[in-house]
Design a protein around this motif. Structure first.
Motif, PDB file in Angstrom:
ATOM      1  N   VAL A 197     -60.677   8.246 -19.272  1.00  0.00           N
ATOM      2  CA  VAL A 197     -59.267   8.216 -19.659  1.00  0.00           C
ATOM      3  C   VAL A 197     -59.128   8.521 -21.143  1.00  0.00           C
ATOM      4  N   ALA A 198     -59.966   7.876 -21.967  1.00  0.00           N
ATOM      5  CA  ALA A 198     -59.892   8.074 -23.415  1.00  0.00           C
ATOM      6  C   ALA A 198     -60.164   9.530 -23.786  1.00  0.00           C
ATOM      7  N   LEU A 199     -61.163  10.134 -23.138  1.00  0.00           N
ATOM      8  CA  LEU A 199     -61.512  11.519 -23.444  1.00  0.00           C
ATOM      9  C   LEU A 199     -60.418  12.479 -22.990  1.00  0.00           C
ATOM     10  N   ALA A 200     -59.916  12.294 -21.763  1.00  0.00           N
ATOM     11  CA  ALA A 200     -58.857  13.169 -21.259  1.00  0.00           C
ATOM     12  C   ALA A 200     -57.610  13.064 -22.118  1.00  0.00           C
ATOM     13  N   ALA A 201     -57.234  11.843 -22.488  1.00  0.00           N
ATOM     14  CA  ALA A 201     -56.050  11.650 -23.330  1.00  0.00           C
ATOM     15  C   ALA A 201     -56.239  12.299 -24.690  1.00  0.00           C
ATOM     16  N   ALA A 202     -57.445  12.193 -25.256  1.00  0.00           N
ATOM     17  CA  ALA A 202     -57.715  12.798 -26.565  1.00  0.00           C
ATOM     18  C   ALA A 202     -57.575  14.313 -26.514  1.00  0.00           C
ATOM     19  N   LEU A 203     -58.053  14.919 -25.441  1.00  0.00           N
ATOM     20  CA  LEU A 203     -57.963  16.378 -25.318  1.00  0.00           C
ATOM     21  C   LEU A 203     -56.527  16.832 -25.062  1.00  0.00           C
ATOM     22  N   ILE A 204     -55.817  16.115 -24.193  1.00  0.00           N
ATOM     23  CA  ILE A 204     -54.426  16.490 -23.896  1.00  0.00           C
ATOM     24  C   ILE A 204     -53.544  16.310 -25.118  1.00  0.00           C
ATOM     25  N   ALA A 205     -53.847  15.293 -25.917  1.00  0.00           N
ATOM     26  CA  ALA A 205     -53.016  15.005 -27.093  1.00  0.00           C
ATOM     27  C   ALA A 205     -53.058  16.127 -28.134  1.00  0.00           C
ATOM     28  N   LEU A 206     -54.113  16.925 -28.127  1.00  0.00           N
ATOM     29  CA  LEU A 206     -54.228  18.005 -29.119  1.00  0.00           C
ATOM     30  C   LEU A 206     -53.121  19.052 -28.968  1.00  0.00           C
ATOM     31  N   PRO A 207     -52.971  19.706 -27.811  1.00  0.00           N
ATOM     32  CA  PRO A 207     -51.892  20.693 -27.685  1.00  0.00           C
ATOM     33  C   PRO A 207     -50.497  20.049 -27.730  1.00  0.00           C
ATOM     34  N   VAL A 208     -50.387  18.811 -27.246  1.00  0.00           N
ATOM     35  CA  VAL A 208     -49.082  18.140 -27.284  1.00  0.00           C
ATOM     36  C   VAL A 208     -48.664  17.896 -28.731  1.00  0.00           C
ATOM     37  N   THR A 209     -49.594  17.415 -29.547  1.00  0.00           N
ATOM     38  CA  THR A 209     -49.297  17.192 -30.966  1.00  0.00           C
ATOM     39  C   THR A 209     -48.933  18.508 -31.653  1.00  0.00           C
ATOM     40  N   ALA A 210     -49.663  19.557 -31.315  1.00  0.00           N
ATOM     41  CA  ALA A 210     -49.378  20.869 -31.915  1.00  0.00           C
ATOM     42  C   ALA A 210     -47.972  21.342 -31.559  1.00  0.00           C
ATOM     43  N   SER A 211     -47.555  21.129 -30.316  1.00  0.00           N
ATOM     44  CA  SER A 211     -46.207  21.558 -29.913  1.00  0.00           C
ATOM     45  C   SER A 211     -45.139  20.731 -30.612  1.00  0.00           C
ATOM     46  N   LEU A 212     -45.401  19.434 -30.807  1.00  0.00           N
ATOM     47  CA  LEU A 212     -44.451  18.589 -31.531  1.00  0.00           C
ATOM     48  C   LEU A 212     -44.301  19.050 -32.976  1.00  0.00           C
ATOM     49  N   ILE A 213     -45.425  19.314 -33.639  1.00  0.00           N
ATOM     50  CA  ILE A 213     -45.390  19.782 -35.026  1.00  0.00           C
ATOM     51  C   ILE A 213     -44.632  21.102 -35.132  1.00  0.00           C
TER      52      ILE A 213
END
Length: 247
Positions: free
Chosen positions: A73-89
């Motif tokens: 869960v921690a690894l999947a969330a960390a990877l998904i959070a990368l493109p999501v954070t980029a789209s927010l920025i």
């Protein structure tokens, strides 16, 4: 609505609903127009959803399948959070907001926390949905096993193919032969409720696994059992038989 369309509509509805909630509660931004905020969240969550389609199977089923659930869960969330954070920025920049490099780690942690919760919930729901048919099948087997206890011992391990009424008796058609028991068809159908079978005639109930073929005689549909015996299908039950894929 086709099953393929349902598979698209359901996750799309979830994304729209979450985007609406985040917009309503004013997460991150309350000054811009609600429509713009809604579009921002819809796009951002779509990015997360599309990323999850690839990342979650890769983490949970392929490369890290043997790892602890929490680690995955921690690894999947960390990877998904990368493109999501980029789209927010990217949206913050489009809206004219200033984004400092020092704030990026904290922004990523916020997104990561949300992704971790959603990945956990999504995996749990998916596993529950996958287990549901297996549980239903196991329950159906238990129902059939209880019904078969009414037969002589030599028939109890057989596969149930059909039951048909004969006066006050019930003929039970199995993979090991036939046997008569004192029982009404209505009671047998009630006992077999929840199993993968259906009534085809006022005097017949047939298990789907018991059907080997179909044929017509004089315009009437007959279901040919594994034993070669034919079970009639009356007009009353013809529609149900067709929906079951047997017509």
């Amino acid at each position: 609505m086709t099953e393929r369309l349902k598979q698209f509509v359901r996750p799309a509805a979830v994304l729209v609903g979450l985007a609406a909630l985040f917009t309503w509660f004013g997460v991150y931004d309350v000054s811009s127009h609600p429509v713009l905020r809604f579009v921002m969240w819809l796009v951002t969550m779509s990015v997360g959803g599309l990323s999850a389609i690839w990342i979650i199977p890769a983490v949970f089923e392929w490369r890290f399948a043997q790892q602890n659930f929490i680690v995955r869960v921690a690894l999947a969330a960390a990877l998904i959070a990368l493109p999501v954070t980029a789209s927010l920025i990217a949206f913050f920049l489009v809206l004219g907001a200033r984004v400092s490099l020092g704030a990026l780690p904290m922004q990523y942690l916020y997104v990561y926390a949300v992704c971790a919760v959603m990945v956990t919930g999504g995996v749990i729901v998916s596993r529950a949905q996958a287990a549901a048919p297996l549980l239903k099948a196991a329950e159906a087997q238990d129902v059939v096993a209880r019904f078969m206890q009414q037969l002589p011992v030599k028939y109890r391990s057989a596969n149930l193919w059909a039951v048909s009424s004969e006066d006050h008796y019930l003929r039970v058609h199995t993979s090991l032969g036939e046997e008569l028991i004192l029982m009404r068809l209505a009671d047998a159908i009630a006992d077999l409720g929840g199993t993968d079978g259906l009534q085809t005639h006022r005097s017949w109930w047939v298990a789907k696994d018991g059907v080997a073929d179909t044929r017509r005689e004089g315009g009437k549909l007959l279901l040919v059992l594994q034993s070669g015996k034919a079970a009639p299908v009356s007009r009353t039950y013809a529609s149900a038989v067709k929906q079951a894929g047997l017509g």
